[in-house]
Design an enzyme around this catalytic site. Sequence first.
Site, mmCIF file in Angstrom:
data_model
loop_
_atom_site.group_PDB
_atom_site.id
_atom_site.type_symbol
_atom_site.label_atom_id
_atom_site.label_comp_id
_atom_site.label_asym_id
_atom_site.label_seq_id
_atom_site.Cartn_x
_atom_site.Cartn_y
_atom_site.Cartn_z
ATOM 1 N N ASN A 165 0.899 -1.436 -0.138
ATOM 2 C CA ASN A 165 0.139 0.031 0.141
ATOM 3 C C ASN A 165 0.883 1.457 -0.254
ATOM 4 O O ASN A 165 0.348 2.332 -0.615
ATOM 5 C CB ASN A 165 -1.112 0.069 1.023
ATOM 6 C CG ASN A 165 -0.214 -0.067 2.514
ATOM 7 O OD1 ASN A 165 0.596 -0.654 2.632
ATOM 8 N ND2 ASN A 165 -0.936 0.303 3.470
ATOM 9 N N GLU A 263 3.959 -3.493 12.413
ATOM 10 C CA GLU A 263 2.997 -2.563 11.959
ATOM 11 C C GLU A 263 2.091 -3.222 11.254
ATOM 12 O O GLU A 263 2.025 -3.469 10.144
ATOM 13 C CB GLU A 263 3.653 -1.469 11.279
ATOM 14 C CG GLU A 263 3.098 -0.189 11.559
ATOM 15 C CD GLU A 263 2.056 0.200 10.517
ATOM 16 O OE1 GLU A 263 0.867 -0.182 10.822
ATOM 17 O OE2 GLU A 263 2.119 0.536 9.577
ATOM 18 N N CYS A 297 -3.127 1.267 6.864
ATOM 19 C CA CYS A 297 -3.505 0.758 7.952
ATOM 20 C C CYS A 297 -3.825 1.828 8.851
ATOM 21 O O CYS A 297 -4.525 1.289 10.028
ATOM 22 C CB CYS A 297 -1.767 0.457 8.415
ATOM 23 S SG CYS A 297 -0.628 1.652 8.388
ATOM 24 N N GLU A 474 7.768 3.686 14.528
ATOM 25 C CA GLU A 474 8.580 3.866 13.312
ATOM 26 C C GLU A 474 8.434 5.679 13.188
ATOM 27 O O GLU A 474 7.509 6.080 13.762
ATOM 28 C CB GLU A 474 8.291 3.397 11.793
ATOM 29 C CG GLU A 474 8.461 1.696 12.001
ATOM 30 C CD GLU A 474 8.378 1.222 10.679
ATOM 31 O OE1 GLU A 474 7.089 0.880 10.461
ATOM 32 O OE2 GLU A 474 9.283 1.159 9.813
HETATM 33 P P1 NAD Z 1 0.685 -9.722 3.984
HETATM 34 O O1 NAD Z 1 0.735 -9.331 5.442
HETATM 35 O O2 NAD Z 1 0.633 -11.174 3.621
HETATM 36 O O3 NAD Z 1 2.030 -9.154 3.258
HETATM 37 C C1 NAD Z 1 2.738 -7.950 3.535
HETATM 38 C C2 NAD Z 1 4.135 -8.594 3.296
HETATM 39 O O4 NAD Z 1 4.393 -9.873 3.913
HETATM 40 C C3 NAD Z 1 4.551 -8.899 1.828
HETATM 41 O O5 NAD Z 1 5.786 -8.500 1.471
HETATM 42 C C4 NAD Z 1 4.308 -10.220 1.883
HETATM 43 O O6 NAD Z 1 5.233 -10.757 0.389
HETATM 44 C C5 NAD Z 1 5.080 -10.716 3.183
HETATM 45 N N1 NAD Z 1 4.790 -11.997 3.428
HETATM 46 C C6 NAD Z 1 3.725 -12.811 3.101
HETATM 47 N N2 NAD Z 1 3.553 -13.944 3.786
HETATM 48 C C7 NAD Z 1 4.791 -13.986 4.299
HETATM 49 C C8 NAD Z 1 5.616 -14.950 5.186
HETATM 50 N N3 NAD Z 1 5.038 -16.466 5.549
HETATM 51 N N4 NAD Z 1 6.848 -14.717 5.714
HETATM 52 C C9 NAD Z 1 7.333 -13.532 5.274
HETATM 53 N N5 NAD Z 1 6.932 -12.667 4.673
HETATM 54 C C10 NAD Z 1 5.646 -12.592 4.278
HETATM 55 O O7 NAD Z 1 -0.530 -8.834 3.632
HETATM 56 P P2 NAD Z 1 -1.624 -9.225 2.071
HETATM 57 O O8 NAD Z 1 -2.045 -10.531 1.991
HETATM 58 O O9 NAD Z 1 -0.862 -8.410 1.213
HETATM 59 O O10 NAD Z 1 -2.856 -8.384 2.644
HETATM 60 C C11 NAD Z 1 -3.741 -8.976 3.512
HETATM 61 C C12 NAD Z 1 -4.040 -7.839 4.521
HETATM 62 O O11 NAD Z 1 -3.197 -7.247 5.366
HETATM 63 C C13 NAD Z 1 -4.812 -6.722 3.950
HETATM 64 O O12 NAD Z 1 -6.324 -6.975 3.647
HETATM 65 C C14 NAD Z 1 -4.885 -5.703 5.005
HETATM 66 O O13 NAD Z 1 -5.895 -5.963 5.795
HETATM 67 C C15 NAD Z 1 -3.481 -6.116 5.539
HETATM 68 N N6 NAD Z 1 -2.377 -5.169 5.175
HETATM 69 C C16 NAD Z 1 -2.011 -4.340 6.150
HETATM 70 C C17 NAD Z 1 -0.998 -3.280 5.626
HETATM 71 C C18 NAD Z 1 -0.643 -2.209 6.591
HETATM 72 O O14 NAD Z 1 -0.226 -1.137 6.321
HETATM 73 N N7 NAD Z 1 -0.578 -2.654 8.159
HETATM 74 C C19 NAD Z 1 -0.386 -3.445 4.452
HETATM 75 C C20 NAD Z 1 -0.752 -4.477 3.593
HETATM 76 C C21 NAD Z 1 -1.836 -5.200 3.799
#
Ligand code: NAD
Length: 495
Positions: A165, A263, A297, A474
């Site tokens: 995002n 975060e 977020c 952060e």
């Molecule tokens: P996610 O948490 O799966 O992905 C975020 C990051 O984590 C990406 O770089 C991804 O490649 C990495 N990741 C995924 N699985 C991992 C693992 N097993 N080990 C290490 N790294 C890993 O999020 P998503 O599937 O892209 O989105 C799902 C939900 O997360 C969204 O609907 C939203 O609610 C939330 N989200 C929150 C933020 C925030 O700013 N806090 C940002 C993106 C998504």
Amino acid sequence: MSVQDLAQDYLATGKLGTLPDGHFINGKLTAASNGKMESFDPGRAEAFAEFSLASAEEMDAAIGAAEKAAAHWRRVAPGERCRILNEVARVFRANADRLAVMEVIDSGKTLAEATGDVNSSARLFEYYAGAADKLDGRSVNLGPDYTAFTVREPVGVTGHIIPWNYPTSTFARGVAPALAAGCSVVAKPAETTPFTALLMAELLSEAGVPDGLVNVVTGLGRDVGAQLARDPRIKQLTFTGSVATGVNVAQMAAPNITRLTLELGGKSPLIAFEDADPEKVADGAYWAIFSNSGQICSAGSRLILHKSIRGDVLDILAERASKIKPGHGLRSPDMGAINSDLHLSRIKAHVDAAKSRGVSILTGGDVTTDCETGKGWFFQPTVIADLQPNDPAVQEEIFGPVLSVQNFETEDEAIALANGTEFGLIASVYTRDVGRSMRVAAAMDCGQVSINDYWAGGLELPFGGNKKSGYGREKGWEGLDAYTKVKSITVSNAS
Ligand code: NAD
């Protein structure tokens, strides 16, 4: 090329000049060895390029390069670190158009939003450049027999798992303080937004950041992301994303006692009391939920309204929301796209489930497309009114342009509603009563509160959550804490 030329060229051809290809390891882009994956432009719902999926060997090489570079960088004079980080900010600004256009195509946000992100990325490097030579310890008074003081030492190699995002500014808010503190970096951008981190790594190198100090590896979270979380050479892991993945990452990092900053998002409330101006409340709530298409977020995804102003605020808000024209980020729309078809389907599932519970949807409520082309992944700006505290639309993070509205009569009730989710990232309070604003701010279980404004603050303020929104801070001076460890040194003054 100007930003307009870059945008026109892309809109005409569907191609974006030269894109970084491979992984950025030890100061250069390396040819990928492990296959590729398509990257989509959310504003068109079409693939525009491919990026590399790293192998375990490539991630291992990146961490190895970072370990070697960290040993050198910690010995570089603070003033020199400061000079290089300032140069990074200058190079980012010089390449702002390229970075911003790439970010629009990769993420789906609007050009104005992407330009803002690139500017704040440059500012983050300036801010932490100013910190690099001010990481002082303190002298501690143990009486005349001892001289005692503390020093702040760099933690070493740091891992950064970046969400989709805010790809540029999340990268910068971790990398800039890490470098200022004397640490090295291995970053893994999200699968749907791989390109800007690679370009930023190239620009860091152009600005004089030594080889190996910042490495970017693209690939799947469950593969190389997990590898980064598990590697014992990583001394601090900074993760932004979902609660479920945050828990998983914390479990993988635990056996090595790796330091963690998490975060993890939120369900942040904007509370408006009966003495607030309905126009100002509606304006604050509008930007709080519809900026970045709600994929923030800290989005203001809950509006908690005093019953006496509910009607006025919702009339203004629903009318404005219904006029929003979504579109491809390069055409200056009112609102950009949803980052992926997977995420669009998650938003739709949340709203469909709410509809099946018979909730009151004042506007929006369905997927849509670019108002000019009929293409892309978009969701209508949506306002759901009069929700009960336990409704899933109040409790669950939807992460899209969907606002959940709750009503209250007393201050205590407003506080209970605002704190009544498992998240605790930010909150905002609209009232003309200063005493009440301070009472409510003190009662909020979250990391940041703003009064009579939603997005008050900036990168100078520490940012982070309580409860399931995560831990660690952060941005701001506190953003350096994750990247330094304090050592106490005591000298006996005995002759
Ligand atoms: P996610 O948490 O799966 O992905 C975020 C990051 O984590 C990406 O770089 C991804 O490649 C990495 N990741 C995924 N699985 C991992 C693992 N097993 N080990 C290490 N790294 C890993 O999020 P998503 O599937 O892209 O989105 C799902 C939900 O997360 C969204 O609907 C939203 O609610 C939330 N989200 C929150 C933020 C925030 O700013 N806090 C940002 C993106 C998504």
